[in-house]
Design a protein around this motif. Structure first.
Motif, mmCIF file in Angstrom:
data_model
loop_
_atom_site.group_PDB
_atom_site.id
_atom_site.type_symbol
_atom_site.label_atom_id
_atom_site.label_comp_id
_atom_site.label_asym_id
_atom_site.label_seq_id
_atom_site.Cartn_x
_atom_site.Cartn_y
_atom_site.Cartn_z
ATOM 1 N N UNK A 79 1.165 -1.118 -0.107
ATOM 2 C CA UNK A 79 0.374 -0.179 -0.204
ATOM 3 C C UNK A 79 0.571 1.460 0.062
ATOM 4 N N UNK A 80 1.674 1.494 0.713
ATOM 5 C CA UNK A 80 2.581 2.620 1.001
ATOM 6 C C UNK A 80 3.732 2.900 -0.462
ATOM 7 N N UNK A 81 3.450 2.094 -1.166
ATOM 8 C CA UNK A 81 4.272 1.907 -2.513
ATOM 9 C C UNK A 81 3.323 2.053 -3.766
ATOM 10 N N UNK A 82 2.076 2.035 -3.145
ATOM 11 C CA UNK A 82 0.806 2.075 -4.429
ATOM 12 C C UNK A 82 0.308 4.232 -4.205
ATOM 13 N N UNK A 83 0.454 4.034 -2.670
ATOM 14 C CA UNK A 83 0.382 5.490 -2.905
ATOM 15 C C UNK A 83 1.611 6.412 -3.088
ATOM 16 N N UNK A 84 2.359 6.161 -3.723
ATOM 17 C CA UNK A 84 3.595 6.951 -4.101
ATOM 18 C C UNK A 84 3.293 7.182 -5.578
ATOM 19 N N UNK A 85 3.350 8.872 -5.788
ATOM 20 C CA UNK A 85 3.403 8.902 -7.145
ATOM 21 C C UNK A 85 4.332 8.259 -8.048
ATOM 22 N N UNK A 86 3.635 7.601 -9.410
ATOM 23 C CA UNK A 86 5.167 6.921 -10.212
ATOM 24 C C UNK A 86 5.065 5.989 -10.716
ATOM 25 N N UNK A 87 3.958 4.905 -9.438
ATOM 26 C CA UNK A 87 4.167 3.786 -8.736
ATOM 27 C C UNK A 87 2.968 3.262 -9.501
#
Length: 127
Positions: A79-87
């Motif tokens: 989830x943390x990565x999915x909330x990062x722009x560009x992921x």
């Protein structure tokens, strides 16, 4: 949401709801954009799902529009990565979840392997 046409139906329903709640054009656009991103994610990554519109009110009378987007997919592994722009796990720009979070006043996600994902977002009218 099971078809591309359903995504258009969501956009129209959310636009009508923003007008009903009394949002100005800028906030209407914010909410419709967030809804579109979340609905597309549920459709593409979550094997379809539902969007529920709710109309909360604060004790002082301020109105809001809450979207509950549920899908039937595998859940979001990171989830943390999915909330990062560009992921992105697809061919998109990777602004879906993070963009929706920025466009709305409140944002929560419940997800887990094999459980699907539920995203709840709310936008409030100005005080």
């Amino acid at each position: 949401m099971r078809t591309e046409e359903d995504l258009l139906t969501v956009r129209h329903a959310v636009r009508a709801a923003t007008v009903e709640v009394g949002f100005g054009l800028v906030d209407q656009t914010r909410v419709v954009t967030a809804a579109s991103e979340l609905a597309r994610n549920a459709y593409v990554h979550g094997r379809g799902g539902t969007v529920t519109l709710e109309y909360p009110r604060e004790p002082g009378g301020r109105r809001g529009l809450r979207l509950v987007v549920k899908d039937e997919g595998p859940g979001i592994a990171d989830l943390e990565a999915a909330l990062t722009d560009g992921f992105t796990t697809g061919g998109g720009l990777g602004h879906g979840l993070g963009g929706a979070r920025r466009l709305m006043d409140e944002f929560t996600v419940r997800t887990g392997p094999g459980e699907g994902t539920v995203v709840v977002v709310t936008r409030w009218t100005p005080r």
